[in-house]
Each structure stands twice: as structure tokens, then as C-alpha cells.
Write a protein that holds these residues in place. Structure first.
Motif, short mmCIF file in Angstrom:
data_model
loop_
_atom_site.label_atom_id
_atom_site.label_comp_id
_atom_site.label_asym_id
_atom_site.label_seq_id
_atom_site.Cartn_x
_atom_site.Cartn_y
_atom_site.Cartn_z
N GLY A 189 47.77 21.49 -19.39
CA GLY A 189 47.61 22.19 -20.66
C GLY A 189 48.42 23.47 -20.62
N ILE A 190 49.10 23.77 -21.71
CA ILE A 190 49.90 25.00 -21.80
C ILE A 190 49.38 25.83 -22.97
CG2 ILE A 190 52.19 25.98 -22.17
CD1 ILE A 190 53.34 23.30 -21.06
N LYS A 225 45.01 27.13 -12.32
CA LYS A 225 45.46 28.02 -13.39
C LYS A 225 46.65 28.85 -12.92
CE LYS A 225 42.20 30.71 -14.52
NZ LYS A 225 41.18 31.65 -14.95
N ASN A 226 47.74 28.79 -13.68
CA ASN A 226 48.94 29.57 -13.40
C ASN A 226 49.25 30.43 -14.61
OD1 ASN A 226 49.90 28.09 -10.81
ND2 ASN A 226 49.44 26.46 -12.26
N SER A 227 48.95 31.74 -14.52
CA SER A 227 49.08 32.63 -15.67
C SER A 227 50.25 33.59 -15.49
CB SER A 227 47.79 33.45 -15.85
OG SER A 227 46.73 32.59 -16.18
N TYR A 228 50.90 33.90 -16.61
CA TYR A 228 52.09 34.74 -16.60
C TYR A 228 52.07 35.70 -17.79
CZ TYR A 228 53.46 30.88 -13.62
OH TYR A 228 53.48 29.93 -12.64
N GLU A 229 52.73 36.84 -17.60
CA GLU A 229 52.89 37.82 -18.67
C GLU A 229 54.37 38.13 -18.80
OE1 GLU A 229 51.70 42.45 -19.70
OE2 GLU A 229 50.61 41.40 -18.12
N ALA A 257 44.96 26.97 -22.83
CA ALA A 257 45.44 25.85 -22.01
C ALA A 257 44.30 24.89 -21.70
CB ALA A 257 46.08 26.38 -20.73
N ARG A 258 43.14 25.45 -21.34
CA ARG A 258 41.98 24.60 -21.03
C ARG A 258 41.53 23.83 -22.27
NH1 ARG A 258 37.54 23.99 -22.77
NH2 ARG A 258 37.56 25.97 -23.89
N MET A 275 47.87 25.13 -17.05
CA MET A 275 46.74 24.58 -16.28
C MET A 275 47.15 23.19 -15.82
SD MET A 275 43.82 26.59 -16.48
CE MET A 275 42.45 25.49 -16.39
N ILE A 276 47.02 22.97 -14.53
CA ILE A 276 47.25 21.64 -13.96
C ILE A 276 45.94 21.26 -13.31
CG2 ILE A 276 48.62 20.22 -12.39
CD1 ILE A 276 50.85 22.39 -12.67
N GLY A 277 45.21 20.36 -13.97
CA GLY A 277 43.84 20.10 -13.55
C GLY A 277 43.04 21.38 -13.69
#
Length: 142
Positions: free
Chosen positions: A86-87, A118-122, A74-75, A113-115
Motif C-alpha cells: 500500500g502506498i 512500514k517505510n515512511s519518508y518526508e 497506506a494501510r 507498506m509491504i505487509g
């Protein structure tokens, strides 16, 4: 969702592995999405991810199928396309990947990623299900 992003002038880019570009396709299915989506990457191999800016040591430390690698994807696309959002999506949807020992069939990771946020998921998917169905499940979850 895409129309709201267009109205707000938000920008998004993607780096996808197991979804093979489906996330980018869903975004570009909306008229006007070119205002917010400059592009994305389909990086199926580790080398392709690294070529597009994913840090090799992240893959080495955490494995290509991990939340950390999804965040790095994403970054990297965020940096490459200079987007706010970024996804990154990675996972194993079929049989075990012989090139990566961390492969767990039916396991996927994604990060939005928003700015710098970080929002991570599994996701745990039914590995006996149709591959296309699992790709759609991941994208609909994002």
C-alpha cells in the motif's frame, strides 16, 4: 519496477492526496499492470480519507500532513484492496491549506507498506516550483 512486480505477482494499491492520482497513473501506464493493481483512491479532503478507512484519531493527533497519516493511508488502501503493498501520499504543494493548520507548503510525506513493514519518508520541495513538477518529484521518489 512495475514489470518486476508483475513477474513476481506482487499487488499494490494507492491512496493519494497531493499527487492527485499521478502515482496510480504511472503504475497503470505499464501494460499488464491490471495484474497487480486493483485500484487506488484520490482522497483530497480529510473526510475522504476517513471515508476510505483512515482513522480519524490519527489525523487528529498527528495532522493530515504527517508521516503517521501517510502510513495510515497506506494501510487503509492495503486493507481495502487486499494488496501486499500500500502506498499513501499526503502533503501541501501550493499555498497553505486553510482547512488544516499543520499545512507547510512544500512538505510531503509518503509511506510504502509491504505487509506490516512500514517505510515512511518526508520530502521538502521547492514550493516556488511548478506544482506539476513537484507532483512528479514525489512520484519519482516513491
Amino acid at each position: 519496477m512495475i514489470n518486476k512486480m508483475i513477474d513476481k505477482g506482487l499487488t499494490v494499491s494507492t491512496m493519494e492526496s497531493c499527487t492527485g492520482g499521478l502515482m496510480s497513473s504511472v503504475i497503470t501506464d505499464v501494460s499488464g499492470s491490471s495484474e497487480i493493481f486493483p485500484g487506488g483512491f484520490v482522497t483530497y479532503s480529510n473526510a475522504a480519507k476517513i471515508r476510505q478507512g483512515v482513522q480519524e484519531d490519527v489525523i487528529g493527533r498527528f495532522g493530515v500532513y504527517s508521516g503517521e497519516t501517510a502510513a495510515e493511508m497506506a494501510r487503509a488502501c492495503q486493507d481495502s484492496y487486499r494488496t501486499l503493498i500500500g502506498i499513501g501520499i499526503t502533503g501541501t504543494l501550493g499555498r497553505k491549506d486553510p482547512n488544516n493548520t499543520d499545512s507547510v507548503p512544500g512538505q510531503a510525506f509518503y509511506c510504502i507498506m509491504i505487509g506490516e513493514d512500514k517505510n515512511s519518508y518526508e520530502l521538502e520541495l521547492d514550493n516556488t516550483a511548478d506544482r506539476e513538477k513537484n507532483k512528479r518529484l514525489i512520484v519519482s521518489d516513491v
